[in-house]
Write an enzyme that holds these catalytic residues in place. Structure first.
Site, short mmCIF file in Angstrom:
data_model
loop_
_atom_site.label_atom_id
_atom_site.label_comp_id
_atom_site.label_asym_id
_atom_site.label_seq_id
_atom_site.Cartn_x
_atom_site.Cartn_y
_atom_site.Cartn_z
N SER A 25 5.58 13.27 -34.64
CA SER A 25 4.63 12.77 -35.65
C SER A 25 3.23 12.57 -35.07
CB SER A 25 5.14 11.43 -36.18
OG SER A 25 4.22 10.93 -37.12
N LYS A 49 2.70 13.72 -39.76
CA LYS A 49 1.89 12.58 -39.35
C LYS A 49 2.30 11.36 -40.19
CE LYS A 49 -2.91 11.48 -39.14
NZ LYS A 49 -2.50 10.75 -37.94
N ASN A 73 -4.13 7.34 -27.11
CA ASN A 73 -4.72 7.47 -28.44
C ASN A 73 -4.65 6.13 -29.14
OD1 ASN A 73 -3.04 7.50 -31.15
ND2 ASN A 73 -1.65 8.20 -29.53
N CYS A 134 4.15 1.72 -34.01
CA CYS A 134 2.78 2.14 -33.68
C CYS A 134 2.05 1.00 -32.98
CB CYS A 134 2.01 2.55 -34.93
SG CYS A 134 0.33 3.08 -34.52
N LYS A 170 12.13 5.08 -35.76
CA LYS A 170 11.45 5.40 -34.50
C LYS A 170 11.18 4.14 -33.69
CE LYS A 170 7.63 8.12 -32.69
NZ LYS A 170 6.60 9.11 -33.04
N ILE A 196 10.83 8.01 -27.66
CA ILE A 196 10.07 6.79 -27.83
C ILE A 196 8.69 7.05 -28.43
CG2 ILE A 196 11.14 5.46 -25.96
CD1 ILE A 196 8.89 6.46 -24.10
N GLY A 222 2.48 11.76 -23.18
CA GLY A 222 2.37 12.90 -22.28
C GLY A 222 3.29 12.78 -21.08
N GLY A 253 6.55 13.13 -23.49
CA GLY A 253 6.14 13.96 -22.37
C GLY A 253 6.80 15.31 -22.25
N THR A 275 2.31 15.50 -27.46
CA THR A 275 1.06 15.76 -26.73
C THR A 275 0.96 17.20 -26.22
OG1 THR A 275 0.97 13.44 -26.11
CG2 THR A 275 -0.32 14.94 -24.77
#
Ligand SMILES: Cc1cc2nc3c(=O)[nH]c(=O)nc-3n(C[C@H](O)[C@H](O)[C@H](O)COP(=O)(O)O)c2cc1C
Length: 313
Positions: A25, A49, A73, A134, A170, A196, A222, A253, A275
Site C-alpha cells: 500500500s 494506497k 516517509n 500508520c 496490517k 509490517i 526499505g 524491505g 519501497t
C-alpha cells in the site's frame, strides 16, 4: 527440474492467487498507474494506497527523505478520498484481473466502517487491508494498532461491514508484543494479517539542527527494516498464526526473490513489495519470475511447500 512446471499459486484466506507477490500500500498508486512499467495482472494481488472517507492533503513537505538503506516517509495518508476513488479508480480496477485489496485508513472507527460499507458490494474488489498502523498521522493511524482492545473493536466493526470480502489487518512493528496484537485481530475476525508497516524514525539536518521532515518524524521502510520484518513474521507465525490457520502477508524491505523467499520460509504465505518499486517499478514482477526459478533450481514442486519451512541450524 529445469524444464518442469512448478506451481507458484497460493491459497490466501480462501482465495486462489496466481502467485504470492502483492504490491504494498502507498507505493503503487490506486489502480494501474504503474501500468507502463509493470504488468500488474502478472502479480498475485494489488493493494491500493490508503483510502479515507474524506480526501486528505497529508502532511506538509518535505515528507520524504532517503536514508542509507531505505527512506523515511511522512505522507500522512494524502489521498483522493472515497467518492473520487469510486468515481475515478474503481472503473480502472474493474478492468484489472489481479485481485485488488483496498487499504482503508481513518481517524475514527466509523470512518473505516463507512468506507468498507460503501465498497463491500463491489465485485471488482477482493478484500480490504485495514491500516491501523500508520505512524504519520496525528489521530487514528497507529494509535488503533497499539492497544489490543482497540484492535479488537475496530476489526470486529469492519468485519461486519466487509461482508464476505477478505479482511487483512496490517500490523505495526512499533508495539510491545506484536503477537498480542495479532491475536486480538484474529479473534475479532481478521482473515489474514499483513506485517509490517514502517518504523517511526527521524533524520536530523545538522547544519540547521532541525528535523529534515516537516513532520519531524517519518516511517522507515526499505532494506534497513527487512531482517526485523522477517523476525516479526516468524514470531507471529510461530506464536499465533500457524495454529490459527491465518495466512500472513510479509513485507518490509523486499527487493529480490531471495528477500521474498526469506519471508515465505519464515512463515508468510505471501509477500508485498513497497519501497523497491520506487527504484525499480517492475520489482514485484521480477520477484515472481525469480521465485519460479528458485523452485526449479531447488526441486520444489509447489512454492507453498516453502511456507514456514524454516529449520534450525
Ligand atoms: C511512500 C510510502 C507511502 C506509504 N503509504 C502507505 C499507505 O498509504 N498505507 C499503508 O498501509 N502503508 C503505507 N506505506 C507502508 C508500506 O505499505 C509498507 O508497509 C512499508 O513501506 C514496508 O515495506 P517496504 O520496506 O517494502 O516499503 C507506505 C510506504 C511508503 C514508503
Amino acid at each position: 527440474m529445469t524444464n518442469r512446471e512448478v506451481d507458484i499459486s497460493i491459497d490466501f484466506a480462501g482465495l486462489r492467487l496466481a502467485n504470492p507477490v502483492f504490491t504494498a500500500s502507498g507505493t503503487c498508486g490506486y489502480a494501474d498507474e504503474l501500468g507502463d512499467f509493470l504488468d500488474i495482472n502478472s502479480l498475485g494481488g494489488f493493494i491500493t494506497k490508503s483510502i479515507t472517507h474524506k480526501p486528505r492533503k497529508g502532511n506538509p513537505v518535505p515528507r520524504i527523505v532517503e536514508t542509507d538503506a531505505g527512506m523515511l516517509n511522512a505522507i500522512g495518508l494524502a489521498n483522493i478520498g472515497l467518492d473520487r476513488f469510486i468515481e475515478e479508480k474503481l472503473p480502472v480496477i474493474a478492468q484489472m484481473s489481479v485481485p485488488v485489496f483496498v487499504n482503508v485508513a481513518g481517524e475514527l472507527i466509523e470512518e473505516y466502517v463507512a468506507v468498507v460499507e460503501r465498497l463491500a458490494g463491489e465485485k471488482a474488489i477482493a478484500g480490504f487491508e485495514l491500516n491501523i498502523s500508520c505512524p504519520n498521522v496525528a489521530k487514528g493511524g497507529i494509535s488503533f494498532g497499539r492497544d489490543p482492545e482497540q484492535v479488537s473493536e475496530i476489526t470486529s466493526a469492519v468485519r461486519k461491514a466487509a461482508g464476505d470480502k477478505v479482511l487483512i489487518v496490517k500490523l505495526s512493528p512499533c508495539v510491545m508484543d506484536i503477537s498480542v496484537i495479532a491475536r486480538a485481530a484474529i479473534e475479532a475476525g481478521a482473515d489474514a494479517l499483513s506485517l509490517i508497516n514502517t518504523f517511526t524514525a527521524m533524520v536530523v539536518d545538522v547544519e540547521s539542527r532541525t528535523p529534515v521532515l516537516a513532520n519531524r518524524t517519518g516511517g522507515l521502510s526499505g532494506p534497513a527494516i527487512k531482517p526485523i520484518a522477517v523476525y516479526l513474521v516468524n514470531k507471529v507465525y510461530r506464536e499465533v498464526a500457524k495454529e490459527a490457520g491465518v495466512p500472513l502477508l510479509g513485507l518490509g524491505g523486499i527487493r529480490t526473490a531471495s528477500d521474498a523467499l526469506e519471508f515465505l520460509i519464515a512463515g508468510a504465505s505471501a509477500v508485498a513489495v513497497g519501497t523497491a518499486s520506487f527504484i525499480q517499478p517492475d520489482a514485484a514482477a521480477r520477484i515472481v519470475v525469480g521465485m519460479r526459478d528458485y523452485c526449479r533450481r531447488h526441486d520444489v514442486a509447489r512454492l507453498s511447500d516453502l511456507v514456514g519451512s524454516l529449520t534450525s541450524k
